[in-house]
Design a protein around this motif. Structure first.
Motif, PDB file in Angstrom:
ATOM      1  N   GLY A 100       1.437   4.598  -2.043  1.00  0.00           N
ATOM      2  CA  GLY A 100       2.028   4.943  -0.761  1.00  0.00           C
ATOM      3  C   GLY A 100       1.129   4.669   0.432  1.00  0.00           C
ATOM      4  N   TYR A 101      -0.102   4.238   0.182  1.00  0.00           N
ATOM      5  CA  TYR A 101      -1.052   3.950   1.257  1.00  0.00           C
ATOM      6  C   TYR A 101      -1.656   2.573   1.039  1.00  0.00           C
ATOM      7  CZ  TYR A 101      -0.956   8.947   2.303  1.00  0.00           C
ATOM      8  OH  TYR A 101      -0.558  10.207   2.642  1.00  0.00           O
ATOM      9  N   PRO A 102      -2.031   1.897   2.135  1.00  0.00           N
ATOM     10  CA  PRO A 102      -2.737   0.622   1.944  1.00  0.00           C
ATOM     11  C   PRO A 102      -4.140   0.877   1.386  1.00  0.00           C
ATOM     12  CG  PRO A 102      -2.649   1.203   4.279  1.00  0.00           C
ATOM     13  CD  PRO A 102      -1.817   2.214   3.541  1.00  0.00           C
ATOM     14  N   SER A 137      -8.974  13.286   1.603  1.00  0.00           N
ATOM     15  CA  SER A 137      -8.534  14.581   2.124  1.00  0.00           C
ATOM     16  C   SER A 137      -7.419  14.392   3.153  1.00  0.00           C
ATOM     17  CB  SER A 137      -9.708  15.321   2.747  1.00  0.00           C
ATOM     18  OG  SER A 137      -9.288  16.495   3.380  1.00  0.00           O
ATOM     19  N   ASP A 138      -7.604  13.423   4.055  1.00  0.00           N
ATOM     20  CA  ASP A 138      -6.563  13.121   5.044  1.00  0.00           C
ATOM     21  C   ASP A 138      -5.275  12.659   4.365  1.00  0.00           C
ATOM     22  OD1 ASP A 138      -8.257  13.817   7.098  1.00  0.00           O
ATOM     23  OD2 ASP A 138      -8.754  11.747   7.646  1.00  0.00           O
ATOM     24  N   MET A 139      -5.407  11.870   3.311  1.00  0.00           N
ATOM     25  CA  MET A 139      -4.225  11.414   2.574  1.00  0.00           C
ATOM     26  C   MET A 139      -3.515  12.599   1.914  1.00  0.00           C
ATOM     27  SD  MET A 139      -5.538   7.913   0.799  1.00  0.00           S
ATOM     28  CE  MET A 139      -5.723   6.387   1.700  1.00  0.00           C
ATOM     29  N   ASP A 140      -4.289  13.534   1.367  1.00  0.00           N
ATOM     30  CA  ASP A 140      -3.702  14.719   0.743  1.00  0.00           C
ATOM     31  C   ASP A 140      -2.935  15.566   1.749  1.00  0.00           C
ATOM     32  OD1 ASP A 140      -4.746  14.011  -1.715  1.00  0.00           O
ATOM     33  OD2 ASP A 140      -6.509  15.312  -1.533  1.00  0.00           O
ATOM     34  N   LYS A 141      -3.474  15.659   2.960  1.00  0.00           N
ATOM     35  CA  LYS A 141      -2.837  16.463   4.006  1.00  0.00           C
ATOM     36  C   LYS A 141      -1.762  15.687   4.770  1.00  0.00           C
ATOM     37  CE  LYS A 141      -7.111  17.736   5.418  1.00  0.00           C
ATOM     38  NZ  LYS A 141      -8.091  18.123   6.416  1.00  0.00           N
ATOM     39  N   SER A 142      -1.568  14.418   4.406  1.00  0.00           N
ATOM     40  CA  SER A 142      -0.608  13.526   5.085  1.00  0.00           C
ATOM     41  C   SER A 142      -0.954  13.326   6.554  1.00  0.00           C
ATOM     42  CB  SER A 142       0.824  14.050   4.954  1.00  0.00           C
ATOM     43  OG  SER A 142       1.205  14.091   3.608  1.00  0.00           O
ATOM     44  N   THR A 143      -2.240  13.375   6.884  1.00  0.00           N
ATOM     45  CA  THR A 143      -2.681  13.131   8.252  1.00  0.00           C
ATOM     46  C   THR A 143      -3.423  11.804   8.382  1.00  0.00           C
ATOM     47  OG1 THR A 143      -4.739  14.346   7.879  1.00  0.00           O
ATOM     48  CG2 THR A 143      -2.881  15.592   8.801  1.00  0.00           C
ATOM     49  N   PHE A 144      -3.453  11.032   7.297  1.00  0.00           N
ATOM     50  CA  PHE A 144      -4.193   9.771   7.298  1.00  0.00           C
ATOM     51  C   PHE A 144      -3.471   8.722   8.131  1.00  0.00           C
ATOM     52  CE2 PHE A 144      -4.711   5.502   5.507  1.00  0.00           C
ATOM     53  CZ  PHE A 144      -6.057   5.325   5.744  1.00  0.00           C
ATOM     54  N   LYS A 145      -4.216   8.026   8.961  1.00  0.00           N
ATOM     55  CA  LYS A 145      -3.713   6.892   9.730  1.00  0.00           C
ATOM     56  C   LYS A 145      -4.667   5.731   9.500  1.00  0.00           C
ATOM     57  CE  LYS A 145      -0.888   9.129  12.917  1.00  0.00           C
ATOM     58  NZ  LYS A 145       0.310   9.503  12.398  1.00  0.00           N
ATOM     59  N   SER A 146      -4.133   4.617   9.036  1.00  0.00           N
ATOM     60  CA  SER A 146      -4.966   3.445   8.768  1.00  0.00           C
ATOM     61  C   SER A 146      -5.440   2.833  10.082  1.00  0.00           C
ATOM     62  CB  SER A 146      -4.169   2.405   7.984  1.00  0.00           C
ATOM     63  OG  SER A 146      -4.944   1.253   7.788  1.00  0.00           O
ATOM     64  N   THR A 147      -6.702   2.422  10.125  1.00  0.00           N
ATOM     65  CA  THR A 147      -7.264   1.812  11.320  1.00  0.00           C
ATOM     66  C   THR A 147      -7.520   0.316  11.127  1.00  0.00           C
ATOM     67  OG1 THR A 147      -9.494   2.373  10.598  1.00  0.00           O
ATOM     68  CG2 THR A 147      -8.383   3.951  12.057  1.00  0.00           C
ATOM     69  N   SER A 148      -7.006  -0.248  10.049  1.00  0.00           N
ATOM     70  CA  SER A 148      -7.310  -1.651   9.755  1.00  0.00           C
ATOM     71  C   SER A 148      -6.796  -2.591  10.839  1.00  0.00           C
ATOM     72  CB  SER A 148      -6.751  -2.054   8.394  1.00  0.00           C
ATOM     73  OG  SER A 148      -5.358  -1.885   8.353  1.00  0.00           O
ATOM     74  N   LEU A 149      -5.604  -2.333  11.392  1.00  0.00           N
ATOM     75  CA  LEU A 149      -5.091  -3.196  12.460  1.00  0.00           C
ATOM     76  C   LEU A 149      -5.925  -3.061  13.728  1.00  0.00           C
ATOM     77  CD1 LEU A 149      -1.230  -2.769  12.029  1.00  0.00           C
ATOM     78  CD2 LEU A 149      -2.656  -4.712  11.354  1.00  0.00           C
ATOM     79  N   ALA A 150      -6.366  -1.849  14.031  1.00  0.00           N
ATOM     80  CA  ALA A 150      -7.187  -1.631  15.223  1.00  0.00           C
ATOM     81  C   ALA A 150      -8.546  -2.301  15.083  1.00  0.00           C
ATOM     82  CB  ALA A 150      -7.363  -0.140  15.485  1.00  0.00           C
ATOM     83  N   GLU A 151      -9.072  -2.396  13.869  1.00  0.00           N
ATOM     84  CA  GLU A 151     -10.348  -3.071  13.655  1.00  0.00           C
ATOM     85  C   GLU A 151     -10.214  -4.574  13.852  1.00  0.00           C
ATOM     86  OE1 GLU A 151     -11.462  -1.959   9.719  1.00  0.00           O
ATOM     87  OE2 GLU A 151     -12.210  -0.001  10.330  1.00  0.00           O
ATOM     88  N   GLN A 152      -9.056  -5.122  13.514  1.00  0.00           N
ATOM     89  CA  GLN A 152      -8.857  -6.563  13.567  1.00  0.00           C
ATOM     90  C   GLN A 152      -8.468  -7.064  14.958  1.00  0.00           C
ATOM     91  OE1 GLN A 152      -5.900  -7.248  10.590  1.00  0.00           O
ATOM     92  NE2 GLN A 152      -7.236  -6.636   8.921  1.00  0.00           N
TER      93      GLN A 152
END
Length: 103
Positions: free
Chosen positions: A20-22, A43-58
């Motif tokens: 369910g996550y990249p 931990s962020d993934m467990d709490k469903s608060t994770f936001k991927s930053t891969s696009l912002a890095e690129q």
């Protein structure tokens, strides 16, 4: 569960694969830094608060400003003035990614 491996260059890579996550991957100087990062992300993934930053890095800040100009600002009354401001901002943020820019 995170995987932490020592790379050939002596650094440590943490990689997280979760349904369910990249895939998240980052390299660190020490193993403890890699483990801490992995724990925080999981931990962020467990709490469903994770936001991927891969696009912002690129994406570069100058590209984001140009996209914003094209999508939102070209039809404004003050388009000429705004264009000058965007060109100046592009010089200030030259070479920075979106993730590098903070408030």
């Amino acid at each position: 569960m995170a995987t932490i491996k020592k790379r050939e260059n002596g650094k440590w890579q943490a990689k997280i694969r979760r349904k369910g996550y990249p895939v998240q991957s980052k390299t660190f100087v020490t193993k403890s830094e890699a483990a801490k990062w992995a724990r925080d992300i999981e931990s962020d993934m467990d709490k469903s608060t994770f936001k991927s930053t891969s696009l912002a890095e690129q994406k570069k800040m100058s590209d984001a400003l140009e996209d914003y100009w094209i999508e939102e600002l070209t039809e404004k009354k003050s388009a000429k003035t705004i264009r000058c401001m965007i060109n100046r901002l592009k010089l200030v943020f030259d070479g920075l990614s979106l993730l590098d820019v903070t408030v």
